[in-house]
Design a protein around this motif. Sequence first.
Motif, PDB file in Angstrom:
ATOM      1  N   CYS A 224      -4.630   9.207   6.741  1.00 42.11           N
ATOM      2  CA  CYS A 224      -3.721   8.156   6.275  1.00 42.11           C
ATOM      3  C   CYS A 224      -2.275   8.631   6.380  1.00 42.11           C
ATOM      4  O   CYS A 224      -1.969   9.785   6.079  1.00 42.11           O
ATOM      5  CB  CYS A 224      -4.017   7.791   4.823  1.00 42.11           C
ATOM      6  SG  CYS A 224      -5.388   6.643   4.617  1.00 42.11           S
TER       7      CYS A 224
ATOM      8  N   GLU B  17      -9.417  -1.239  -1.951  1.00 42.10           N
ATOM      9  CA  GLU B  17      -8.157  -1.357  -2.683  1.00 42.10           C
ATOM     10  C   GLU B  17      -8.400  -0.926  -4.125  1.00 42.10           C
ATOM     11  O   GLU B  17      -9.445  -1.214  -4.707  1.00 42.10           O
ATOM     12  CB  GLU B  17      -7.631  -2.792  -2.642  1.00 42.10           C
ATOM     13  CG  GLU B  17      -7.221  -3.249  -1.250  1.00 42.10           C
ATOM     14  CD  GLU B  17      -6.671  -4.669  -1.248  1.00 42.10           C
ATOM     15  OE1 GLU B  17      -6.833  -5.381  -2.269  1.00 42.10           O
ATOM     16  OE2 GLU B  17      -6.078  -5.067  -0.234  1.00 42.10           O
TER      17      GLU B  17
ATOM     18  N   SER C 121      -3.164   7.372  -4.364  1.00 37.34           N
ATOM     19  CA  SER C 121      -3.151   6.306  -3.368  1.00 37.34           C
ATOM     20  C   SER C 121      -3.716   5.029  -3.971  1.00 37.34           C
ATOM     21  O   SER C 121      -4.485   5.076  -4.945  1.00 37.34           O
ATOM     22  CB  SER C 121      -3.995   6.717  -2.153  1.00 37.34           C
ATOM     23  OG  SER C 121      -4.126   5.658  -1.231  1.00 37.34           O
ATOM     24  N   ASN C 122      -3.352   3.877  -3.414  1.00 36.44           N
ATOM     25  CA  ASN C 122      -3.963   2.626  -3.863  1.00 36.44           C
ATOM     26  C   ASN C 122      -4.880   2.012  -2.807  1.00 36.44           C
ATOM     27  O   ASN C 122      -5.326   0.883  -2.951  1.00 36.44           O
ATOM     28  CB  ASN C 122      -2.912   1.611  -4.334  1.00 36.44           C
ATOM     29  CG  ASN C 122      -1.919   1.240  -3.251  1.00 36.44           C
ATOM     30  OD1 ASN C 122      -2.084   1.585  -2.075  1.00 36.44           O
ATOM     31  ND2 ASN C 122      -0.862   0.528  -3.639  1.00 36.44           N
ATOM     32  N   ILE C 123      -5.160   2.771  -1.722  1.00 32.35           N
ATOM     33  CA  ILE C 123      -6.226   2.399  -0.801  1.00 32.35           C
ATOM     34  C   ILE C 123      -7.079   3.630  -0.526  1.00 32.35           C
ATOM     35  O   ILE C 123      -6.603   4.767  -0.651  1.00 32.35           O
ATOM     36  CB  ILE C 123      -5.710   1.807   0.527  1.00 32.35           C
ATOM     37  CG1 ILE C 123      -5.109   2.889   1.424  1.00 32.35           C
ATOM     38  CG2 ILE C 123      -4.727   0.682   0.301  1.00 32.35           C
ATOM     39  CD1 ILE C 123      -5.028   2.469   2.869  1.00 32.35           C
TER      40      ILE C 123
ATOM     41  N   PHE D 279      -1.748   4.121   4.654  1.00 36.95           N
ATOM     42  CA  PHE D 279      -2.479   3.244   5.559  1.00 36.95           C
ATOM     43  C   PHE D 279      -3.231   4.107   6.574  1.00 36.95           C
ATOM     44  O   PHE D 279      -2.697   5.104   7.071  1.00 36.95           O
ATOM     45  CB  PHE D 279      -1.547   2.273   6.288  1.00 36.95           C
ATOM     46  CG  PHE D 279      -2.247   1.010   6.691  1.00 36.95           C
ATOM     47  CD1 PHE D 279      -2.519   0.024   5.764  1.00 36.95           C
ATOM     48  CD2 PHE D 279      -2.681   0.829   8.008  1.00 36.95           C
ATOM     49  CE1 PHE D 279      -3.196  -1.131   6.116  1.00 36.95           C
ATOM     50  CE2 PHE D 279      -3.362  -0.318   8.375  1.00 36.95           C
ATOM     51  CZ  PHE D 279      -3.622  -1.309   7.427  1.00 36.95           C
TER      52      PHE D 279
ATOM     53  N   TYR E  30       0.822  -1.205   0.000  1.00 31.45           N
ATOM     54  CA  TYR E  30       0.000   0.000   0.000  1.00 31.45           C
ATOM     55  C   TYR E  30       0.862   1.263   0.000  1.00 31.45           C
ATOM     56  O   TYR E  30       1.943   1.291   0.581  1.00 31.45           O
ATOM     57  CB  TYR E  30      -0.923   0.024   1.221  1.00 31.45           C
ATOM     58  CG  TYR E  30      -1.908  -1.116   1.267  1.00 31.45           C
ATOM     59  CD1 TYR E  30      -2.574  -1.534   0.121  1.00 31.45           C
ATOM     60  CD2 TYR E  30      -2.198  -1.774   2.468  1.00 31.45           C
ATOM     61  CE1 TYR E  30      -3.484  -2.577   0.150  1.00 31.45           C
ATOM     62  CE2 TYR E  30      -3.117  -2.810   2.512  1.00 31.45           C
ATOM     63  CZ  TYR E  30      -3.751  -3.211   1.351  1.00 31.45           C
ATOM     64  OH  TYR E  30      -4.655  -4.240   1.391  1.00 31.45           O
ATOM     65  N   THR E  31       0.341   2.295  -0.640  1.00 34.95           N
ATOM     66  CA  THR E  31       1.014   3.601  -0.632  1.00 34.95           C
ATOM     67  C   THR E  31       0.702   4.372   0.644  1.00 34.95           C
ATOM     68  O   THR E  31       1.457   5.251   1.049  1.00 34.95           O
ATOM     69  CB  THR E  31       0.560   4.446  -1.829  1.00 34.95           C
ATOM     70  OG1 THR E  31      -0.872   4.619  -1.760  1.00 34.95           O
ATOM     71  CG2 THR E  31       0.927   3.772  -3.151  1.00 34.95           C
TER      72      THR E  31
END
Length: 218
Positions: free
Chosen positions: A46, A108, A91-93, A35, A32-33
């Motif tokens: 995040c 995701e 972001s990927n989340i 969290f 992840y980029t």
Amino acid sequence: MKTEFYIVKEIAPLSTTSTVKEAQQLFNQLTYTHFPVVKDSIYLGCVSETDIRCFEVDKSLDFYQYALEGFYTREDANWLDILELFAQNDSNIMPVLDQNNAFLGFYELNDIMSMFNETPFLSEPGNILVVEKGTKDYSFSEVAQIIESNNAKILGLFISSFSDDRVQVTVKINDTDLNNIVQTFRRYSYEIVSKHSEDSFLENLKERSKYLEKYLNI
């Protein structure tokens, strides 16, 4: 499409009491980029992987609350809006909150992208056509009218490039003879950006160019 089915709930968020070292270890395990970080079950934002590598490992995340990025989406958000948020925040989340701002989990990027793969734009067979015109001169209604007047059906269209003076529109059309559609676009002063083997106009230009070259070499 029900996006809530894709909410990841199995992976617990970080807490402000978590140490930077614990967060770094989490990023080492995952791809992840960013969290999510919570405090007393309240979502704060995040932390990014880029930032976490620069923090002092023995300190808690509470010390670095200023660096948290506060993006999120709602559980009932449209998947296209969610996809836009992914792009805007690099972001990927994407954390998901309910209407009371309680943290539910996160999406995701790959899961949301898979929903795009299920749309007719990608899943149905057809032809991709990219046309360009002056920003002040084009209209979606005109693009649709040109295509449908040639007995073709639009499977999807979007603006793929935009500037102050030019705009490109990408269209997916059901399997059909593109040549008449392409020529109609040209009559309406659209430039054809994509290349098509059915384009008789270009073929005629090539033949005339060869003829002229042969004539000049006599």
